[in-house]
Design a protein around this motif. Structure first.
Motif, PDB file in Angstrom:
ATOM      1  N   VAL A 249      53.583  22.960  38.480  1.00 25.64           N
ATOM      2  CA  VAL A 249      53.214  24.065  39.369  1.00 25.64           C
ATOM      3  C   VAL A 249      52.643  25.192  38.517  1.00 25.64           C
ATOM      4  CG1 VAL A 249      54.995  23.445  41.051  1.00 25.64           C
ATOM      5  CG2 VAL A 249      55.528  25.081  39.217  1.00 25.64           C
ATOM      6  N   PRO A 250      52.009  26.195  39.135  1.00 28.63           N
ATOM      7  CA  PRO A 250      51.476  27.313  38.351  1.00 28.63           C
ATOM      8  C   PRO A 250      52.538  27.937  37.454  1.00 28.63           C
ATOM      9  CG  PRO A 250      50.621  27.399  40.578  1.00 28.63           C
ATOM     10  CD  PRO A 250      51.627  26.292  40.560  1.00 28.63           C
ATOM     11  N   ASP A 251      52.167  28.172  36.212  1.00 25.96           N
ATOM     12  CA  ASP A 251      53.101  28.671  35.190  1.00 25.96           C
ATOM     13  C   ASP A 251      53.401  30.157  35.418  1.00 25.96           C
ATOM     14  OD1 ASP A 251      54.509  29.334  32.922  1.00 25.96           O
ATOM     15  OD2 ASP A 251      53.251  28.143  31.583  1.00 25.96           O
TER      16      ASP A 251
ATOM     17  N   ARG B 278      48.949  36.839  33.482  1.00 28.73           N
ATOM     18  CA  ARG B 278      48.100  36.810  34.665  1.00 28.73           C
ATOM     19  C   ARG B 278      48.624  35.776  35.639  1.00 28.73           C
ATOM     20  NH1 ARG B 278      44.010  33.606  36.187  1.00 28.73           N
ATOM     21  NH2 ARG B 278      43.996  32.529  34.174  1.00 28.73           N
ATOM     22  N   ASP B 279      48.581  36.093  36.919  1.00 30.36           N
ATOM     23  CA  ASP B 279      49.073  35.189  37.965  1.00 30.36           C
ATOM     24  C   ASP B 279      48.268  33.886  37.939  1.00 30.36           C
ATOM     25  OD1 ASP B 279      50.071  33.971  40.262  1.00 30.36           O
ATOM     26  OD2 ASP B 279      50.270  35.870  41.319  1.00 30.36           O
TER      27      ASP B 279
ATOM     28  N   THR C 127      46.213  30.642  56.751  1.00 26.51           N
ATOM     29  CA  THR C 127      46.883  31.886  57.152  1.00 26.51           C
ATOM     30  C   THR C 127      47.754  32.440  56.025  1.00 26.51           C
ATOM     31  OG1 THR C 127      48.851  30.788  58.062  1.00 26.51           O
ATOM     32  CG2 THR C 127      46.948  31.052  59.524  1.00 26.51           C
ATOM     33  N   GLN C 128      47.920  31.655  54.968  1.00 20.27           N
ATOM     34  CA  GLN C 128      48.736  32.086  53.841  1.00 20.27           C
ATOM     35  C   GLN C 128      47.866  32.654  52.730  1.00 20.27           C
ATOM     36  OE1 GLN C 128      52.196  31.957  54.090  1.00 20.27           O
ATOM     37  NE2 GLN C 128      51.603  31.413  56.192  1.00 20.27           N
ATOM     38  N   ARG C 129      48.495  33.307  51.771  1.00 20.32           N
ATOM     39  CA  ARG C 129      47.751  33.933  50.673  1.00 20.32           C
ATOM     40  C   ARG C 129      47.478  32.956  49.533  1.00 20.32           C
ATOM     41  NH1 ARG C 129      49.499  39.343  47.158  1.00 20.32           N
ATOM     42  NH2 ARG C 129      47.557  39.460  45.925  1.00 20.32           N
ATOM     43  N   TRP C 130      48.440  32.067  49.262  1.00 22.94           N
ATOM     44  CA  TRP C 130      48.338  31.192  48.099  1.00 22.94           C
ATOM     45  C   TRP C 130      48.327  29.719  48.511  1.00 22.94           C
ATOM     46  CZ3 TRP C 130      47.320  34.172  44.070  1.00 22.94           C
ATOM     47  CH2 TRP C 130      47.843  35.453  44.018  1.00 22.94           C
ATOM     48  N   ILE C 131      47.656  28.910  47.707  1.00 24.22           N
ATOM     49  CA  ILE C 131      47.702  27.452  47.883  1.00 24.22           C
ATOM     50  C   ILE C 131      48.987  26.934  47.242  1.00 24.22           C
ATOM     51  CG2 ILE C 131      46.592  25.262  47.301  1.00 24.22           C
ATOM     52  CD1 ILE C 131      43.955  26.757  47.128  1.00 24.22           C
ATOM     53  N   PRO C 132      49.773  26.117  47.938  1.00 23.92           N
ATOM     54  CA  PRO C 132      50.989  25.556  47.336  1.00 23.92           C
ATOM     55  C   PRO C 132      50.643  24.447  46.340  1.00 23.92           C
ATOM     56  CG  PRO C 132      50.724  24.721  49.564  1.00 23.92           C
ATOM     57  CD  PRO C 132      49.619  25.723  49.350  1.00 23.92           C
ATOM     58  N   VAL C 133      50.350  24.829  45.119  1.00 22.95           N
ATOM     59  CA  VAL C 133      49.920  23.876  44.095  1.00 22.95           C
ATOM     60  C   VAL C 133      51.135  23.139  43.541  1.00 22.95           C
ATOM     61  CG1 VAL C 133      48.850  23.604  41.836  1.00 22.95           C
ATOM     62  CG2 VAL C 133      47.890  25.225  43.487  1.00 22.95           C
TER      63      VAL C 133
ATOM     64  N   THR D 106      34.043  31.194  36.996  1.00 29.21           N
ATOM     65  CA  THR D 106      35.053  30.235  36.561  1.00 29.21           C
ATOM     66  C   THR D 106      36.441  30.868  36.530  1.00 29.21           C
ATOM     67  OG1 THR D 106      33.436  29.059  35.214  1.00 29.21           O
ATOM     68  CG2 THR D 106      35.751  28.685  34.704  1.00 29.21           C
ATOM     69  N   GLY D 107      37.418  30.137  37.041  1.00 29.39           N
ATOM     70  CA  GLY D 107      38.813  30.554  36.952  1.00 29.39           C
ATOM     71  C   GLY D 107      39.664  29.393  36.499  1.00 29.39           C
ATOM     72  N   THR D 108      40.785  29.681  35.853  1.00 30.63           N
ATOM     73  CA  THR D 108      41.654  28.633  35.331  1.00 30.63           C
ATOM     74  C   THR D 108      43.099  28.926  35.699  1.00 30.63           C
ATOM     75  OG1 THR D 108      40.177  28.247  33.441  1.00 30.63           O
ATOM     76  CG2 THR D 108      42.419  27.397  33.272  1.00 30.63           C
TER      77      THR D 108
END
Length: 301
Positions: free
Chosen positions: A106-108, A113-114, A44-50, A90-92
């Motif tokens: 966590v994501p930088d 770019r997000d 239900t959320q937009r982002w994965i909590p990495v 492919t995505g990074t």
């Protein structure tokens, strides 16, 4: 009392005189990388909590230290065709420590770019995720695919005990997916995990009791989760839960006898092969998984 105390001292003297110092050689090896990479997805959320936690093993009786000096840590997503080969898309995502010295990546946010991973990425068919870590001249990789779960139907407090009176019973009911061969991981909080497979309840509603070894005060909120799992992750967690016996979190223990899906791929020529079969003695520890999570809360009465 005085006579007893004197007698104790007399008896103790010859015992202390016979003591010898015994030196025990404890196991010692170079530090190994330990990856705690369980990513829980709420669709239900937009982002994965990495959040990837990295530590390193130490000598016997030593403390577990965070890994703070990685050269690179990224998560690569690729579409895989019916032959198991990359098929574009492919995505990074590059990760960093927001809290220096924590060992938690966590994501930088400094990238143009997000770097966050959208939930929509895991819902696409045939997407494989690869965690790549470069640390102290070695390169490690772990691959996984998103695994869905099923929601908890009901969660109620019971009044039975299993071994002793100082226990709290929680009764969990859920409905298994009709597809055979489903695996789940229940998280009862306080580092208590329970793996489950649907061998005996495939496609059916299943009810079981879980017992905490304490009595909670009324009003305590217990948050319980069901996570998706594939067979490899189920086997890994089943072994770790057996080893730890609930004494502490399964990711917090030395897991030398439990190999996860983190491999040392430093000298492998083919980047698509990460099983490291030719180098059995060089490996990382821990696990990388991306799974769906459903949560329920029980208020103790």
């Amino acid at each position: 009392m005085k006579k007893w105390f004197l007698y104790f001292l007399i008896c103790a003297i010859p015992l202390t005189g016979c003591e010898d110092v015994i030196e025990v050689d404890t196991p010692s090896e170079d530090p190994r990388l330990v990856v705690e990479g369980l990513l829980r997805v709420d669709t239900t959320q937009r982002w994965i909590p990495v959040e990837i936690k990295l530590t390193q093993t130490s000598n016997f009786f030593g403390t577990i230290e965070p890994v703070t000096d990685v050269d690179e840590i990224i998560i690569i997503s690729q579409e895989i065709d019916e032959n198991g080969l990359p098929n574009g898309g492919t995505g990074t995502s590059s990760l960093t420590q927001l809290d220096p010295g924590s060992g938690i990546y966590v994501p930088d946010p400094s990238f143009d770019r997000d770097q966050r991973i959208p939930v929509s990425a895991v819902l696409e068919a045939n997407i494989e995720f690869t965690l790549v870590i470069s640390w102290r001249g070695r390169r490690y990789a772990a691959q996984t695919r998103y695994v869905p779960a099923v929601p908890i139907d009901t969660l109620v407090q019971g009044d039975k005990t299993l071994f002793e009176d100082e226990e709290t019973e929680v009764i969990v009911r859920f409905t298994d997916d009709e597809e055979p061969g489903q695996y789940y991981l229940f998280d009862f909080g306080f580092a208590n995990f329970l793996p489950s497979e649907d061998t005996f309840y495939n496609g059916q509603q299943f009810t079981f009791s879980y017992f905490y070894d304490e009595i909670f005060i009324p009003g305590t909120a217990l948050e319980i989760s069901i996570l998706g799992a594939d067979q490899t992750f189920y086997n890994y967690m089943d072994l770790l839960v057996e080893q730890t016996d609930g004494a502490q979190g399964p990711f917090q223990t030395p897991v030398a006898t439990a190999r996860g899906n983190v491999f040392d791929v430093t000298n492998l020529d083919n980047d698509e092969v990460v099983d490291n079969a030719a180098q059995p003695n060089t490996f990382g520890l821990g696990y990388f998984a991306i799974v769906q999570e459903f949560k329920s809360t029980l208020i103790i009465e």
